[in-house]
Design an enzyme around this catalytic site. Structure first.
Site, PDB file in Angstrom:
ATOM      1  N   ASN A 180      48.461 -15.360   2.473  1.00  0.00           N
ATOM      2  CA  ASN A 180      49.461 -15.683   1.453  1.00  0.00           C
ATOM      3  C   ASN A 180      49.884 -14.422   0.700  1.00  0.00           C
ATOM      4  OD1 ASN A 180      46.673 -16.945   0.479  1.00  0.00           O
ATOM      5  ND2 ASN A 180      47.724 -16.491  -1.442  1.00  0.00           N
ATOM      6  N   ASP A 181      49.665 -14.320  -0.602  1.00  0.00           N
ATOM      7  CA  ASP A 181      50.292 -13.271  -1.416  1.00  0.00           C
ATOM      8  C   ASP A 181      50.111 -11.857  -0.864  1.00  0.00           C
ATOM      9  OD1 ASP A 181      50.168 -15.551  -2.944  1.00  0.00           O
ATOM     10  OD2 ASP A 181      49.183 -14.635  -4.655  1.00  0.00           O
ATOM     11  N   GLN A 227      46.430 -11.575   0.713  1.00  0.00           N
ATOM     12  CA  GLN A 227      45.435 -12.634   0.641  1.00  0.00           C
ATOM     13  C   GLN A 227      45.211 -13.180   2.048  1.00  0.00           C
ATOM     14  OE1 GLN A 227      44.026 -14.238  -2.813  1.00  0.00           O
ATOM     15  NE2 GLN A 227      44.028 -12.035  -2.411  1.00  0.00           N
ATOM     16  N   TRP A 238      44.129 -22.230   3.748  1.00  0.00           N
ATOM     17  CA  TRP A 238      43.565 -21.450   2.653  1.00  0.00           C
ATOM     18  C   TRP A 238      42.054 -21.644   2.581  1.00  0.00           C
ATOM     19  CZ3 TRP A 238      40.725 -21.780  -1.741  1.00  0.00           C
ATOM     20  CH2 TRP A 238      40.863 -20.747  -2.690  1.00  0.00           C
ATOM     21  N   PHE A 264      40.823 -12.482  -5.237  1.00  0.00           N
ATOM     22  CA  PHE A 264      42.192 -12.963  -5.426  1.00  0.00           C
ATOM     23  C   PHE A 264      43.155 -11.770  -5.551  1.00  0.00           C
ATOM     24  CE2 PHE A 264      42.072 -17.632  -7.078  1.00  0.00           C
ATOM     25  CZ  PHE A 264      41.413 -18.016  -5.934  1.00  0.00           C
ATOM     26  N   GLU A 307      51.916 -16.639 -12.701  1.00  0.00           N
ATOM     27  CA  GLU A 307      51.029 -15.754 -11.946  1.00  0.00           C
ATOM     28  C   GLU A 307      51.803 -14.589 -11.328  1.00  0.00           C
ATOM     29  OE1 GLU A 307      48.979 -18.169  -9.123  1.00  0.00           O
ATOM     30  OE2 GLU A 307      50.781 -18.915  -8.174  1.00  0.00           O
TER      31      GLU A 307
END
Length: 546
Positions: free
Chosen positions: A59-60, A76, A84, A116, A243
């Protein structure tokens, strides 16, 4: 970086499920493996001009930094499944922002928690004291997420740690004094540190997401942090958790030296077309406090937001640090998915890709200050077989499939410029199709003044009821009689940069078979194609370029 559905009441069941993870794929590929075979990057829906890991969940984007001739991209990553799970930092490097070399996982979870999102910087003056032999270290600043603390109902299970590298980012050592920023705020969502050196303040500044605000911290050494200020509880959209912030200066294009600060904030949910998205603010930062420009403030009151990308599939993006002054660009990349359905999209070996790298610029427009997005110039090296489309009304309705090179599913780029009559209500743009009767459309609706994306007929969406529905709409920022569409089309995505990048719209789709037909379409009168160019694009992956 937010857990899927973190905003809802209880995360215990989710964390338990995802920490254990579903059955791993039959074939697990190390993201750092040198064996990136043709089969790895020829699966259905696999992007050819976008970064994606060889296998498993991503992801990110994290820790993007330029150092010693290389663009570092961390992300990530869960190496044990395609959904996830306990977060790691995957790692890749590039010398041109286009072709990527996969490296081994950089950061693994440890006794303090999952790894994270965060950022990385070159500590040029060795303020941290972590460098060796007179060389500047790379320092990563990231959020620890302690799942045990979360399950116990604590409020302090997210806190910040650092790691450092003295060998060009190939090996990382976690700081023995972690966490460097404990969580004594009483706020659970305390994450995603974006750090940069602020020359005016003479210190490092951290922008940190704290539930419904951005908290700023300062440090002389990347280790000892002091709270500076907070921003945002009464500005922007708060339909979801804030975020992945980013704070940076941008010159105002054509404004004779005027410069503003831009603060990017991702939010989940709450995006204008549903699910997760990214808003931004324009203002001033004095080394301690961010203040929205008065002319911009009216656009971010009463829960309104101004959005970096109006498509549903550009989230958690941030910018590279360490770009040389002689380059001077602000370079951005985002996660090309949406938390509303990211865990269930129909890809088998891997999940998720990133947007193409983009250059961000700031402009004064009829709507006020706006951040424009444009594909980085380095992507032009992928162009082959350029062709032109004749001017005229008839050219706004014509097939283009025979103008692009084989294979028919190769990535494509289009640059189109249209003229509209003052009373035109036309709807026009680009249509993709295949032999199964599946269709995707993206373009402009002059009647409503909106750009649009329509993936409702682009393939089965039984995997998620959130994937289809209303058309994704993006307001036109610029005015005038000319409309431009710049499109990058990959096997399962389209990115629109309209009016020179004033409006961006990014969408993914999953046809049953690759789209192999493309045409321009127009519905209604009063629109004329002024200029058109097309290119077939080569793959960014080794041995897959034609």
């Amino acid at each position: 970086m937010e857990l899927p559905l973190l905003r809802f009441a209880s995360c215990f069941a989710l964390i338990t499920l995802l920490a254990c993870g579903p059955t791993a794929p039959e074939e697990v590929v190390d993201a750092g493996s040198s064996e990136v075979s043709e089969a790895t990057y020829q699966e259905p829906h696999r992007p050819q001009i976008h970064f994606s890991p060889p296998a498993n969940w991503m992801n990110d984007p994290n820790g993007m930094v330029y150092h010693d001739g290389e663009y570092h991209l961390f992300y990530q990553y869960y190496p044990d499944s395609t959904v996830w799970g306990p977060m790691h930092w995957g790692h890749a490097v590039s010398t041109d922002l286009v072709h990527w070399e996969h490296l081994p996982v950089a950061l693994y979870p440890d006794s303090l928690g999952y790894i994270f999102s965060g950022s990385a910087v070159v500590d040029n003056d060795n303020t941290s004291g972590l460098g060796q032999n007179g060389e500047a270290p790379l320092v990563a600043i990231y959020t620890y997420h302690d799942p045990e603390g979360e399950r116990a109902g604590r409020d302090d299970y997210q806190y910040q740690g650092i790691a450092y590298s003295n060998d060009r980012g190939r090996n990382w050592t976690k700081y023995e004094g972690n966490p460097v920023l404990p969580n004594n705020t009483g706020i659970r969502d305390f994450r995603d540190p974006k750090v940069s050196w602020n020359t005016a303040a003479g210190q490092w500044v951290m922008a940190l997401a704290a539930k419904d605000r951005i908290s700023f911290y300062g440090s002389d050494n990347l280790i000892d942090w002091e709270h500076l200020s907070d921003f945002g509880t009464d500005q922007g959209s708060h339909a979801g958790v804030w975020e992945c912030p980013d704070l940076f200066p941008l010159p105002v294009t054509g404004a004779n030296g005027e410069s503003k600060y831009v603060l990017i904030v991702s939010i989940n949910p709450g995006a204008p077309n549903g699910g997760s998205g990214t808003q931004y603010f324009v203002g001033e930062f004095d080394g301690t406090t961010f203040t929205v420009d008065p002319s911009f403030a009216e656009d971010v009151t009463d829960e309104q937001g101004v959005w970096l990308d109006y498509g549903r599939d550009n989230y958690a993006g941030v910018t590279w640090s360490g770009i040389p002054e002689e380059d001077g660009r602000r370079l951005f990349i985002g996660w090309m998915s949406n938390w509303a359905y990211a865990n269930v999209v129909p890809t088998e070996r891997w999940r998720s890709a990133l947007t193409v790298p983009r250059q961000l610029t700031l402009h004064q427009t009829p709507a006020g200050y706006r951040v424009f997005s444009q594909p980085v110039r380095e992507l032009e090296q992928l162009r082959t077989d350029e062709f032109t489309i004749p001017e005229g009304e008839e050219s706004a309705n014509r097939g283009l499939s025979d103008r692009f090179s084989v294979p028919a599913n190769a990535p494509k780029e289009l640059e189109l410029r249209y003229a509209l009559s003052p009373d035109s209500k036309a709807r026009f743009g680009v249509e993709l199709a295949n032999g199964k009767g599946e269709v995707y459309r993206i373009g402009y609706n002059a009647a409503s003044g909106h750009y649009f994306s329509d993936r409702n007929s682009a393939g089965p969406a039984t995997f998620s009821e959130d994937f289809v529905g209303d058309l994704e709409l993006a307001p036109r920022v610029m005015d005038g009689a000319e409309v431009s569409l710049h499109l990058l089309i990959d096997r399962a995505s389209a990115e629109l940069f309209a009016d020179g990048g004033a409006t961006a719209l990014t969408e993914i789709f999953f046809p049953t078979e690759d789209f192999n037909q493309i045409r321009l379409f127009t519905e209604g009168d009063g629109v004329r194609l002024l200029e058109g160019k097309g290119y077939t694009l080569t793959s960014i992956w080794p041995q897959l370029d034609r």
